[in-house]
Design a protein around this motif. Structure first.
Motif, PDB file in Angstrom:
ATOM      1  N   ALA A   9     -18.737 -14.276  11.511  1.00  9.06           N
ATOM      2  CA  ALA A   9     -18.105 -13.446  10.669  1.00  9.06           C
ATOM      3  C   ALA A   9     -18.757 -12.192  10.335  1.00  9.06           C
ATOM      4  O   ALA A   9     -18.314 -11.024  10.381  1.00  9.06           O
ATOM      5  CB  ALA A   9     -17.262 -14.088   9.661  1.00  9.06           C
ATOM      6  N   LEU A  10     -19.867 -12.447   9.835  1.00 12.95           N
ATOM      7  CA  LEU A  10     -20.811 -11.497   9.113  1.00 12.95           C
ATOM      8  C   LEU A  10     -21.315 -10.298  10.532  1.00 12.95           C
ATOM      9  O   LEU A  10     -21.269  -9.240  10.371  1.00 12.95           O
ATOM     10  CB  LEU A  10     -22.129 -11.887   8.525  1.00 12.95           C
ATOM     11  CG  LEU A  10     -21.706 -12.511   7.359  1.00 12.95           C
ATOM     12  CD1 LEU A  10     -23.117 -13.176   6.828  1.00 12.95           C
ATOM     13  CD2 LEU A  10     -21.143 -11.655   6.225  1.00 12.95           C
ATOM     14  N   PHE A  11     -21.603 -11.102  11.656  1.00 13.72           N
ATOM     15  CA  PHE A  11     -21.683 -10.252  12.804  1.00 13.72           C
ATOM     16  C   PHE A  11     -20.491  -9.379  13.435  1.00 13.72           C
ATOM     17  O   PHE A  11     -20.893  -8.216  13.520  1.00 13.72           O
ATOM     18  CB  PHE A  11     -22.082 -11.215  14.024  1.00 13.72           C
ATOM     19  CG  PHE A  11     -22.412 -10.542  15.365  1.00 13.72           C
ATOM     20  CD1 PHE A  11     -23.493 -10.199  15.603  1.00 13.72           C
ATOM     21  CD2 PHE A  11     -21.420 -10.303  16.461  1.00 13.72           C
ATOM     22  CE1 PHE A  11     -24.100  -9.631  16.912  1.00 13.72           C
ATOM     23  CE2 PHE A  11     -21.650  -9.698  17.531  1.00 13.72           C
ATOM     24  CZ  PHE A  11     -22.971  -9.262  17.576  1.00 13.72           C
ATOM     25  N   GLN A  12     -19.476  -9.880  13.391  1.00 10.18           N
ATOM     26  CA  GLN A  12     -18.218  -9.177  13.351  1.00 10.18           C
ATOM     27  C   GLN A  12     -17.808  -7.964  12.893  1.00 10.18           C
ATOM     28  O   GLN A  12     -17.576  -6.733  13.119  1.00 10.18           O
ATOM     29  CB  GLN A  12     -16.967  -9.780  13.660  1.00 10.18           C
ATOM     30  CG  GLN A  12     -16.883 -10.926  14.591  1.00 10.18           C
ATOM     31  CD  GLN A  12     -15.416 -11.895  14.711  1.00 10.18           C
ATOM     32  OE1 GLN A  12     -14.563 -11.201  13.779  1.00 10.18           O
ATOM     33  NE2 GLN A  12     -15.493 -12.592  15.544  1.00 10.18           N
ATOM     34  N   GLU A  45     -27.344  -5.064  -2.482  1.00  6.04           N
ATOM     35  CA  GLU A  45     -28.263  -5.487  -3.021  1.00  6.04           C
ATOM     36  C   GLU A  45     -29.091  -6.447  -2.101  1.00  6.04           C
ATOM     37  O   GLU A  45     -30.506  -6.331  -2.118  1.00  6.04           O
ATOM     38  CB  GLU A  45     -27.791  -6.312  -4.137  1.00  6.04           C
ATOM     39  CG  GLU A  45     -27.388  -5.736  -5.433  1.00  6.04           C
ATOM     40  CD  GLU A  45     -25.538  -5.666  -5.165  1.00  6.04           C
ATOM     41  OE1 GLU A  45     -25.088  -5.363  -6.066  1.00  6.04           O
ATOM     42  OE2 GLU A  45     -25.049  -5.701  -4.041  1.00  6.04           O
ATOM     43  N   ILE A  46     -28.503  -7.226  -1.275  1.00  8.23           N
ATOM     44  CA  ILE A  46     -28.993  -7.964  -0.154  1.00  8.23           C
ATOM     45  C   ILE A  46     -29.741  -7.515   0.903  1.00  8.23           C
ATOM     46  O   ILE A  46     -30.852  -7.768   1.080  1.00  8.23           O
ATOM     47  CB  ILE A  46     -27.830  -8.899   0.564  1.00  8.23           C
ATOM     48  CG1 ILE A  46     -27.195 -10.013  -0.541  1.00  8.23           C
ATOM     49  CG2 ILE A  46     -28.503  -9.610   1.659  1.00  8.23           C
ATOM     50  CD1 ILE A  46     -25.836 -10.571  -0.019  1.00  8.23           C
ATOM     51  N   ASP A  47     -29.425  -6.175   1.355  1.00  7.91           N
ATOM     52  CA  ASP A  47     -30.055  -5.367   2.110  1.00  7.91           C
ATOM     53  C   ASP A  47     -31.219  -4.819   1.749  1.00  7.91           C
ATOM     54  O   ASP A  47     -32.178  -4.875   2.320  1.00  7.91           O
ATOM     55  CB  ASP A  47     -29.112  -4.373   2.693  1.00  7.91           C
ATOM     56  CG  ASP A  47     -28.172  -5.119   3.799  1.00  7.91           C
ATOM     57  OD1 ASP A  47     -28.279  -6.090   4.272  1.00  7.91           O
ATOM     58  OD2 ASP A  47     -27.282  -4.104   4.408  1.00  7.91           O
ATOM     59  N   ASP A  84     -29.770 -11.248  13.764  1.00  9.05           N
ATOM     60  CA  ASP A  84     -30.831 -11.730  12.823  1.00  9.05           C
ATOM     61  C   ASP A  84     -30.594 -11.267  11.280  1.00  9.05           C
ATOM     62  O   ASP A  84     -30.734 -11.897  10.345  1.00  9.05           O
ATOM     63  CB  ASP A  84     -32.308 -10.889  13.155  1.00  9.05           C
ATOM     64  CG  ASP A  84     -32.631 -11.524  14.579  1.00  9.05           C
ATOM     65  OD1 ASP A  84     -32.205 -12.388  15.062  1.00  9.05           O
ATOM     66  OD2 ASP A  84     -33.566 -10.533  15.028  1.00  9.05           O
ATOM     67  N   LYS A  85     -29.850 -10.102  11.440  1.00 11.65           N
ATOM     68  CA  LYS A  85     -29.379  -9.367  10.038  1.00 11.65           C
ATOM     69  C   LYS A  85     -28.352 -10.527   9.321  1.00 11.65           C
ATOM     70  O   LYS A  85     -28.283 -10.452   8.251  1.00 11.65           O
ATOM     71  CB  LYS A  85     -28.582  -8.232  10.512  1.00 11.65           C
ATOM     72  CG  LYS A  85     -29.233  -6.877   9.774  1.00 11.65           C
ATOM     73  CD  LYS A  85     -28.468  -5.572   9.957  1.00 11.65           C
ATOM     74  CE  LYS A  85     -29.311  -4.475  10.927  1.00 11.65           C
ATOM     75  NZ  LYS A  85     -28.551  -3.310  11.160  1.00 11.65           N
ATOM     76  N   ALA A  86     -27.448 -10.724  10.297  1.00 15.12           N
ATOM     77  CA  ALA A  86     -26.580 -11.692   9.612  1.00 15.12           C
ATOM     78  C   ALA A  86     -26.887 -12.964   9.046  1.00 15.12           C
ATOM     79  O   ALA A  86     -26.606 -13.286   8.057  1.00 15.12           O
ATOM     80  CB  ALA A  86     -25.374 -12.232  10.654  1.00 15.12           C
ATOM     81  N   ILE A  87     -28.062 -13.309   9.882  1.00 18.33           N
ATOM     82  CA  ILE A  87     -28.638 -14.765   9.403  1.00 18.33           C
ATOM     83  C   ILE A  87     -29.293 -14.540   8.081  1.00 18.33           C
ATOM     84  O   ILE A  87     -29.335 -15.371   7.067  1.00 18.33           O
ATOM     85  CB  ILE A  87     -29.602 -15.338  10.416  1.00 18.33           C
ATOM     86  CG1 ILE A  87     -28.605 -15.833  11.618  1.00 18.33           C
ATOM     87  CG2 ILE A  87     -30.595 -16.463   9.929  1.00 18.33           C
ATOM     88  CD1 ILE A  87     -29.621 -16.364  12.866  1.00 18.33           C
ATOM     89  N   MET A  88     -30.164 -13.490   8.089  1.00 19.17           N
ATOM     90  CA  MET A  88     -30.759 -13.243   6.848  1.00 19.17           C
ATOM     91  C   MET A  88     -30.057 -12.834   5.703  1.00 19.17           C
ATOM     92  O   MET A  88     -30.311 -13.414   4.481  1.00 19.17           O
ATOM     93  CB  MET A  88     -31.909 -11.989   7.066  1.00 19.17           C
ATOM     94  CG  MET A  88     -33.002 -12.502   7.922  1.00 19.17           C
ATOM     95  SD  MET A  88     -34.470 -11.152   7.962  1.00 19.17           S
ATOM     96  CE  MET A  88     -34.967 -11.351   9.607  1.00 19.17           C
ATOM     97  N   ARG A  89     -29.070 -12.084   5.968  1.00 15.09           N
ATOM     98  CA  ARG A  89     -28.116 -11.599   4.850  1.00 15.09           C
ATOM     99  C   ARG A  89     -27.614 -12.920   4.108  1.00 15.09           C
ATOM    100  O   ARG A  89     -27.130 -12.997   2.954  1.00 15.09           O
ATOM    101  CB  ARG A  89     -26.992 -10.825   5.232  1.00 15.09           C
ATOM    102  CG  ARG A  89     -27.458  -9.386   5.458  1.00 15.09           C
ATOM    103  CD  ARG A  89     -26.242  -8.510   6.336  1.00 15.09           C
ATOM    104  NE  ARG A  89     -26.443  -7.041   6.290  1.00 15.09           N
ATOM    105  CZ  ARG A  89     -25.919  -6.271   6.984  1.00 15.09           C
ATOM    106  NH1 ARG A  89     -25.023  -6.490   7.765  1.00 15.09           N
ATOM    107  NH2 ARG A  89     -26.334  -4.836   6.820  1.00 15.09           N
ATOM    108  N   LEU A  90     -26.926 -13.821   5.129  1.00 12.17           N
ATOM    109  CA  LEU A  90     -26.289 -15.084   4.715  1.00 12.17           C
ATOM    110  C   LEU A  90     -27.241 -16.057   3.704  1.00 12.17           C
ATOM    111  O   LEU A  90     -27.134 -16.144   2.559  1.00 12.17           O
ATOM    112  CB  LEU A  90     -26.016 -16.024   5.633  1.00 12.17           C
ATOM    113  CG  LEU A  90     -25.192 -17.139   5.260  1.00 12.17           C
ATOM    114  CD1 LEU A  90     -23.993 -17.012   4.567  1.00 12.17           C
ATOM    115  CD2 LEU A  90     -24.995 -17.938   6.635  1.00 12.17           C
TER     116      LEU A  90
END
Length: 132
Positions: A13-16, A53-55, A74-80
């Motif tokens: 979902a975050l990827f989308q 904040e996460i980014d 990678d961004k989605a995994i790290m953000r989660l």
């Protein structure tokens, strides 16, 4: 839906949301259809609600690697994972780290796994994020 599956769906979902510019609601509908798992929904909504904040935290620990060059998965995994570290106190840090590394192996390669582990471990150690 178990938590591992919910995390995988949350990454999708975050990827989308990142790539397709869809809303969190649309992305959740796409990845889970009628199965509206509360944990999955919490993961996606909390992550998207706290994205700046996460980014910023991820950017702080990317050594010689611009955030913009990170792969979208990678961004989605790290953000989660960072979202879980910061906003899900009931989830142990080690569980979050292990799940993120497993997803990096599933969705990426050995370099992705090592890179993800390195960045997330630095965040945990240097930000003093400690849980059970």
């Amino acid at each position: 839906m178990n938590r591992r599956k919910a995390r995988e769906k949350a990454v999708q979902a975050l990827f989308q949301i990142e790539v397709g510019g869809t809303s969190p609601e649309e992305a959740l509908e796409t990845v889970c259809g009628d199965d509206h798992d509360p944990f999955l929904r919490d993961l996606v909504m909390t992550t998207t609600n706290h994205l700046p904040e996460i980014d910023n935290l991820i950017k702080k620990y990317l050594i010689k690697w611009p955030f913009e060059r990170l792969g979208n998965v990678d961004k989605a995994i790290m953000r989660l994972a960072v979202s879980e570290f910061l906003y899900f106190d009931e989830i142990p840090v080690k569980a979050t780290l292990n799940e993120a590394i497993e997803m990096a192996k599933t969705f990426g390669d050995d370099d992705t796994r090592r890179f993800t582990n390195g960045v997330l471990s630095k965040i945990v150690n240097e930000e003093g994020i400690l849980k059970k």
